[in-house]
Scaffold this motif. Sequence first.
Motif, mmCIF file in Angstrom:
data_model
loop_
_atom_site.group_PDB
_atom_site.id
_atom_site.type_symbol
_atom_site.label_atom_id
_atom_site.label_comp_id
_atom_site.label_asym_id
_atom_site.label_seq_id
_atom_site.Cartn_x
_atom_site.Cartn_y
_atom_site.Cartn_z
ATOM 1 N N VAL A 395 0.846 -1.212 0.000
ATOM 2 C CA VAL A 395 0.000 0.000 0.000
ATOM 3 C C VAL A 395 0.877 1.257 0.000
ATOM 4 C CG1 VAL A 395 -1.706 1.285 1.365
ATOM 5 C CG2 VAL A 395 -1.880 -1.208 1.159
ATOM 6 N N HIS A 396 2.046 1.153 0.629
ATOM 7 C CA HIS A 396 2.925 2.323 0.734
ATOM 8 C C HIS A 396 4.061 2.304 -0.295
ATOM 9 C CE1 HIS A 396 0.809 3.433 4.373
ATOM 10 N NE2 HIS A 396 0.922 2.177 4.771
ATOM 11 N N SER A 397 4.052 1.305 -1.185
ATOM 12 C CA SER A 397 5.167 1.256 -2.136
ATOM 13 C C SER A 397 4.725 1.021 -3.586
ATOM 14 C CB SER A 397 6.152 0.143 -1.748
ATOM 15 O OG SER A 397 5.509 -1.115 -1.831
ATOM 16 N N ARG A 398 3.483 0.591 -3.788
ATOM 17 C CA ARG A 398 3.091 0.258 -5.162
ATOM 18 C C ARG A 398 2.053 1.242 -5.675
ATOM 19 N NH1 ARG A 398 2.937 -5.395 -8.057
ATOM 20 N NH2 ARG A 398 1.974 -4.746 -10.004
ATOM 21 N N GLU A 399 2.425 1.991 -6.713
ATOM 22 C CA GLU A 399 1.460 2.899 -7.328
ATOM 23 C C GLU A 399 0.656 2.119 -8.353
ATOM 24 O OE1 GLU A 399 2.445 5.282 -10.642
ATOM 25 O OE2 GLU A 399 1.656 7.105 -9.749
ATOM 26 N N VAL A 400 -0.648 1.992 -8.103
ATOM 27 C CA VAL A 400 -1.515 1.350 -9.106
ATOM 28 C C VAL A 400 -2.158 2.487 -9.889
ATOM 29 C CG1 VAL A 400 -3.408 -0.253 -9.505
ATOM 30 C CG2 VAL A 400 -1.875 -0.585 -7.543
ATOM 31 N N PHE A 401 -1.758 2.639 -11.158
ATOM 32 C CA PHE A 401 -2.128 3.815 -11.945
ATOM 33 C C PHE A 401 -3.505 3.608 -12.587
ATOM 34 C CE2 PHE A 401 -0.920 7.185 -15.176
ATOM 35 C CZ PHE A 401 -0.707 8.172 -14.237
ATOM 36 N N GLY A 402 -4.522 3.577 -11.710
ATOM 37 C CA GLY A 402 -5.900 3.359 -12.161
ATOM 38 C C GLY A 402 -6.852 3.807 -11.057
ATOM 39 N N PRO A 403 -8.150 3.448 -11.167
ATOM 40 C CA PRO A 403 -9.151 3.953 -10.214
ATOM 41 C C PRO A 403 -9.149 3.170 -8.902
ATOM 42 C CG PRO A 403 -10.198 2.560 -11.850
ATOM 43 C CD PRO A 403 -8.753 2.607 -12.229
ATOM 44 N N VAL A 404 -8.034 3.205 -8.209
ATOM 45 C CA VAL A 404 -7.813 2.308 -7.074
ATOM 46 C C VAL A 404 -7.251 3.088 -5.887
ATOM 47 C CG1 VAL A 404 -6.573 0.228 -6.332
ATOM 48 C CG2 VAL A 404 -7.206 0.497 -8.746
ATOM 49 N N ALA A 405 -7.849 2.887 -4.706
ATOM 50 C CA ALA A 405 -7.312 3.519 -3.492
ATOM 51 C C ALA A 405 -7.516 2.589 -2.306
ATOM 52 C CB ALA A 405 -8.006 4.866 -3.248
ATOM 53 N N THR A 406 -6.772 2.851 -1.234
ATOM 54 C CA THR A 406 -6.847 2.005 -0.037
ATOM 55 C C THR A 406 -7.115 2.871 1.192
ATOM 56 O OG1 THR A 406 -5.216 0.531 -1.038
ATOM 57 C CG2 THR A 406 -5.591 0.275 1.321
ATOM 58 N N VAL A 407 -8.086 2.448 2.003
ATOM 59 C CA VAL A 407 -8.347 3.137 3.269
ATOM 60 C C VAL A 407 -7.360 2.619 4.312
ATOM 61 C CG1 VAL A 407 -10.028 3.482 5.128
ATOM 62 C CG2 VAL A 407 -10.802 3.442 2.740
ATOM 63 N N VAL A 408 -6.626 3.568 4.915
ATOM 64 C CA VAL A 408 -5.623 3.213 5.937
ATOM 65 C C VAL A 408 -6.025 3.897 7.242
ATOM 66 C CG1 VAL A 408 -3.159 3.331 6.540
ATOM 67 C CG2 VAL A 408 -3.843 3.162 4.130
ATOM 68 N N PRO A 409 -6.543 3.151 8.229
ATOM 69 C CA PRO A 409 -6.922 3.793 9.488
ATOM 70 C C PRO A 409 -5.681 4.201 10.299
ATOM 71 C CG PRO A 409 -7.972 1.633 9.222
ATOM 72 C CD PRO A 409 -6.886 1.720 8.201
ATOM 73 N N TYR A 410 -5.789 5.317 11.017
ATOM 74 C CA TYR A 410 -4.704 5.725 11.925
ATOM 75 C C TYR A 410 -5.334 6.152 13.253
ATOM 76 C CZ TYR A 410 -5.690 10.718 11.193
ATOM 77 O OH TYR A 410 -6.285 11.957 11.167
ATOM 78 N N GLY A 411 -4.493 6.255 14.306
ATOM 79 C CA GLY A 411 -5.009 6.470 15.660
ATOM 80 C C GLY A 411 -5.642 7.833 15.919
ATOM 81 N N GLY A 412 -5.413 8.828 15.047
ATOM 82 C CA GLY A 412 -6.025 10.147 15.238
ATOM 83 C C GLY A 412 -5.014 11.245 15.521
ATOM 84 N N ARG A 413 -3.744 10.877 15.780
ATOM 85 C CA ARG A 413 -2.727 11.910 16.020
ATOM 86 C C ARG A 413 -2.075 12.314 14.699
ATOM 87 N NH1 ARG A 413 0.998 9.196 18.310
ATOM 88 N NH2 ARG A 413 2.400 10.975 18.503
ATOM 89 N N ALA A 414 -1.806 13.627 14.561
ATOM 90 C CA ALA A 414 -1.212 14.137 13.314
ATOM 91 C C ALA A 414 0.156 13.507 13.064
ATOM 92 C CB ALA A 414 -1.093 15.659 13.387
#
Length: 519
Positions: A395-414
Amino acid sequence: MRALQSHLEGRWIAGTGRVETLLNPATEEPLAQVSSEGLDRGAALEFARTKGGSALRSMSFAARGAMLRAMCESIQLHREELIELAVANGGNTRSDAKFDIDGATFTLSAYADLGKAVGETQLLVDGEGMQLGRTPRFHGQHIRVPRHGVAVHINAFNFPAWGLAEKAAVALLAGVPVFAKPATSSALVAHRIVEILNERKTLPDGALSLLLGSAGDLLAHLGPQDVVAFTGSSMTGELIRAMPAVIRNSVRVNVEADSLNAAVLGTDGEPGSEICDYFLKDVVRDMTQKAGQKCTAIRRVLVPEAIADRVRDELVDRLGAVVVGNPASDGVRMGPVATAQQHRDVRDGIDALARDGRLVFGDGALKPVGAPEGKGYYVSPVLLEVEPGAAAPSVHSREVFGPVATVVPYGGRAEEAAALVARGRGGLVSSVYSEDVAFTSTLVSGLAPFHGRVFLGSVKIAEQSPGPGTVLPTLVHGGPGRAGGGEELGGLRGLEFYMQRVALEGSRPVIDRIIGIKG
Ligand code: NAP
């Protein structure tokens, strides 16, 4: 079938040998052919340097600005025809095609205005002059002058009009001739633009050359005053940087490559809030505009863990309303990807992301509206999600050059969001959607070293802003690391790449005379 020719040494000329066919990606119908074997790239570059370069350098910034204005107006006169070509050869919806063509004219127009503002001079003064000796007589001043080489512009397939025009506007205003090589698969639009500019005689001979088809030995002919501005994959960027002539002659190279752009929703982005709505709109537009084939598109969607499920469900609902199909059919909001190779790459990329996460939308049976049975390079929008805290390397290294995205939850801190975004190892643009100024400021200091641009999404600018995916001529475009380390546009900043900065050191009256201050 129509055979497209290159425009070299001031004339249209056909290549010989191996032929490549340009298709309509919505139907796989062949549209035109190109061939570039046998073309003398060395002679064509030399023609551009000598003929085009000297003509451009004899003009003032104001005159070059007027030339850009004429280019802009010529393209605008043919807007409808160019939109139709982009729909046919790019798989663009009408709205995608307008984004490309209008992006081209908007950028030309912005640089035309800059030329007018700089005025009747042929050099740029760089910063303040300075006293170097005991008395003010011994003086120093930096100036910038056009290089005497040619600017080779190698472009990606996704923006055949904007890619050509944005690079050309900056180089031509700087006084450097352009040698454009568009991506082969979508070259019809770039070809027609150069035809229009020639028909209307908007440029001096040799100021804009066009090579269609493979680059061949083009870069082996580069010399010490030349520059290369490349947009495309990191792999091709690496090849270009490593070319012996580039290394031997210290050819300046600018690379605009891949990017895993992120959009971060703040903890104030509860579903139902205005800021969340704005965020969702931008994510869906970026995923589906040009079928996600935009270097600035949002690939990673960072959402506070506490609201991640609800935000994901909202995204799924909105993606479900996107009609995919042949852009020539009514109601279609997303067309196919550009080529069979792109289709394979996107499919492989989705498989790789799915090994690290879970598919939550798309990738099922797709019935593209208006597509001939079994034809066309269609993919549905695809949304994935990863578990909170999951390593998810692809998710953090592969650019999929199309209509594709990934939801990545985080704890809420900037700080946590910034560290996750930085795992992309350098990007073109990332964005923060929050009305909480403290959160935004902390996130910006974490994001800034890794990006060329940071977009601050707030409902206060929502009505005026085109969103993070639109590149503006007044702001820099480019980014460190994975994004190629390049920088384009940014108003007059963009001209630096094409100009030589030189320090003048001598008697102040002489220097003042050179830079145009009357004593
Ligand atoms: P690509 O395969 O790298 O091709 C880009 C351009 O390079 C094409 O014109 C291609 O010509 C040419 N090329 C290929 N091999 C070459 C070589 N050995 N020497 C000289 N030129 C060569 O990339 P793409 O598939 O067109 O574009 C997709 C990629 O571009 C994505 O990764 C995307 O992230 C990136 N992109 C970045 C930006 C940005 O501004 N940062 C913008 C748009 C796209 P042919 O078409 O003739 O092969």
